[in-house]
Design an enzyme around this catalytic site. Structure first.
Site, PDB file in Angstrom:
ATOM      1  N   ASP A  35       0.855  -1.189   0.000  1.00  0.00           N
ATOM      2  CA  ASP A  35       0.000   0.000   0.000  1.00  0.00           C
ATOM      3  C   ASP A  35       0.895   1.244   0.000  1.00  0.00           C
ATOM      4  O   ASP A  35       1.911   1.310   0.689  1.00  0.00           O
ATOM      5  CB  ASP A  35      -0.910  -0.003   1.232  1.00  0.00           C
ATOM      6  CG  ASP A  35      -2.058   0.976   1.087  1.00  0.00           C
ATOM      7  OD1 ASP A  35      -3.212   0.526   0.962  1.00  0.00           O
ATOM      8  OD2 ASP A  35      -1.806   2.206   1.080  1.00  0.00           O
ATOM      9  N   ILE A  36       0.502   2.239  -0.785  1.00  0.00           N
ATOM     10  CA  ILE A  36       1.309   3.453  -0.934  1.00  0.00           C
ATOM     11  C   ILE A  36       1.299   4.303   0.342  1.00  0.00           C
ATOM     12  O   ILE A  36       2.194   5.106   0.570  1.00  0.00           O
ATOM     13  CB  ILE A  36       0.795   4.270  -2.154  1.00  0.00           C
ATOM     14  CG1 ILE A  36       1.882   5.114  -2.765  1.00  0.00           C
ATOM     15  CG2 ILE A  36      -0.442   5.081  -1.806  1.00  0.00           C
ATOM     16  CD1 ILE A  36       1.501   5.723  -4.114  1.00  0.00           C
ATOM     17  N   ASN A  91     -12.869  -2.981   2.652  1.00  0.00           N
ATOM     18  CA  ASN A  91     -13.726  -1.815   2.828  1.00  0.00           C
ATOM     19  C   ASN A  91     -14.782  -1.833   1.726  1.00  0.00           C
ATOM     20  O   ASN A  91     -14.442  -1.994   0.548  1.00  0.00           O
ATOM     21  CB  ASN A  91     -12.897  -0.530   2.760  1.00  0.00           C
ATOM     22  CG  ASN A  91     -11.959  -0.387   3.952  1.00  0.00           C
ATOM     23  OD1 ASN A  91     -12.303  -0.792   5.065  1.00  0.00           O
ATOM     24  ND2 ASN A  91     -10.788   0.174   3.734  1.00  0.00           N
ATOM     25  N   HIS A 104     -10.291  -5.239  -3.325  1.00  0.00           N
ATOM     26  CA  HIS A 104      -8.952  -5.501  -2.767  1.00  0.00           C
ATOM     27  C   HIS A 104      -9.068  -5.862  -1.302  1.00  0.00           C
ATOM     28  O   HIS A 104      -9.888  -5.309  -0.577  1.00  0.00           O
ATOM     29  CB  HIS A 104      -8.033  -4.286  -2.950  1.00  0.00           C
ATOM     30  CG  HIS A 104      -8.636  -2.995  -2.510  1.00  0.00           C
ATOM     31  ND1 HIS A 104      -9.539  -2.293  -3.275  1.00  0.00           N
ATOM     32  CD2 HIS A 104      -8.492  -2.294  -1.369  1.00  0.00           C
ATOM     33  CE1 HIS A 104      -9.911  -1.206  -2.633  1.00  0.00           C
ATOM     34  NE2 HIS A 104      -9.296  -1.188  -1.461  1.00  0.00           N
TER      35      HIS A 104
HETATM   36  P1  5GP Z   1      -9.616   1.484   0.125  1.00  0.00           P
HETATM   37  O1  5GP Z   1      -9.606   2.797   0.840  1.00  0.00           O
HETATM   38  O2  5GP Z   1     -10.328   1.571  -1.198  1.00  0.00           O
HETATM   39  O3  5GP Z   1     -10.065   0.307   0.943  1.00  0.00           O
HETATM   40  O4  5GP Z   1      -8.099   1.160  -0.160  1.00  0.00           O
HETATM   41  C1  5GP Z   1      -7.390   1.742  -1.185  1.00  0.00           C
HETATM   42  C2  5GP Z   1      -5.945   1.683  -0.773  1.00  0.00           C
HETATM   43  O5  5GP Z   1      -5.173   1.870  -1.929  1.00  0.00           O
HETATM   44  C3  5GP Z   1      -5.542   2.762   0.216  1.00  0.00           C
HETATM   45  O6  5GP Z   1      -5.034   2.143   1.391  1.00  0.00           O
HETATM   46  C4  5GP Z   1      -4.493   3.578  -0.533  1.00  0.00           C
HETATM   47  O7  5GP Z   1      -3.417   3.975   0.292  1.00  0.00           O
HETATM   48  C5  5GP Z   1      -4.034   2.620  -1.612  1.00  0.00           C
HETATM   49  N1  5GP Z   1      -3.624   3.262  -2.843  1.00  0.00           N
HETATM   50  C6  5GP Z   1      -4.261   4.269  -3.504  1.00  0.00           C
HETATM   51  N2  5GP Z   1      -3.601   4.575  -4.621  1.00  0.00           N
HETATM   52  C7  5GP Z   1      -2.513   3.760  -4.677  1.00  0.00           C
HETATM   53  C8  5GP Z   1      -1.445   3.615  -5.604  1.00  0.00           C
HETATM   54  O8  5GP Z   1      -1.352   4.310  -6.626  1.00  0.00           O
HETATM   55  N3  5GP Z   1      -0.511   2.676  -5.318  1.00  0.00           N
HETATM   56  C9  5GP Z   1      -0.566   1.902  -4.204  1.00  0.00           C
HETATM   57  N4  5GP Z   1       0.405   1.012  -4.019  1.00  0.00           N
HETATM   58  N5  5GP Z   1      -1.576   2.000  -3.313  1.00  0.00           N
HETATM   59  C10 5GP Z   1      -2.528   2.918  -3.538  1.00  0.00           C
END
Ligand code: 5GP
Ligand code: ZN
Length: 118
Positions: A35-36, A91, A104
């Site tokens: 995760d970034i 989520n 994811h």
């Molecule tokens: P969500 O909030 O949809 O459950 O999770 C999305 C996740 O993707 C977040 O934890 C966010 O930090 C991660 N994320 C968003 N954009 C990128 C990206 O470009 N690269 C990576 N490696 N993670 C990302």
């Protein structure tokens, strides 16, 4: 492998290598990367290679993909020796913090995890 990449989907682009990522694991069905914006020492995202928008949209025929992401999470947790306590998180919807609409599983671990999650 049956692909159904969606143009404009960030995680489809990551899987295809069009957007760089720190890959930690890949097989025929899944792709896993750091995760970034990590929320724990281990914070890996495990995604099915087939584009599924989210758990809400998953159909019975997606069950193997959804389940297999968790099996990969368990495998990575074992490798990283965080089996004393880790969490897999999906989520679902903006109200729960879903910000990327390609299903994811978050694998979080390597620190004490509070309950309930925020
Ligand atoms: P969500 O909030 O949809 O459950 O999770 C999305 C996740 O993707 C977040 O934890 C966010 O930090 C991660 N994320 C968003 N954009 C990128 C990206 O470009 N690269 C990576 N490696 N993670 C990302
Ligand atoms: Zn996608």
């Amino acid at each position: 492998m049956m692909s159904n990449f969606e143009a404009g989907c960030l995680f489809c682009r990551i899987i295809q290598g069009q957007v760089p990522s720190k890959k930690v694991y890949e097989d025929e069905h899944t792709y896993a990367f750091q995760d970034i914006n990590p929320q724990a020492p281990t914070h890996v995202l495990i995604v099915p290679k087939r584009h599924i928008r989210g758990l809400k949209e998953a159909r019975p025929e997606d069950a193997v993909d959804v389940g297999y992401c968790h099996i990969v999470a368990a495998k990575l947790a074992r490798q990283r020796e965080i089996e004393g306590g880790y969490r897999t998180v999906l989520n679902v919807g903006p109200g729960a913090g879903q910000s990327v609409f390609h299903l994811h599983v978050h694998l979080l671990g390597g620190r004490q995890l509070g309950w309930p999650p925020g």
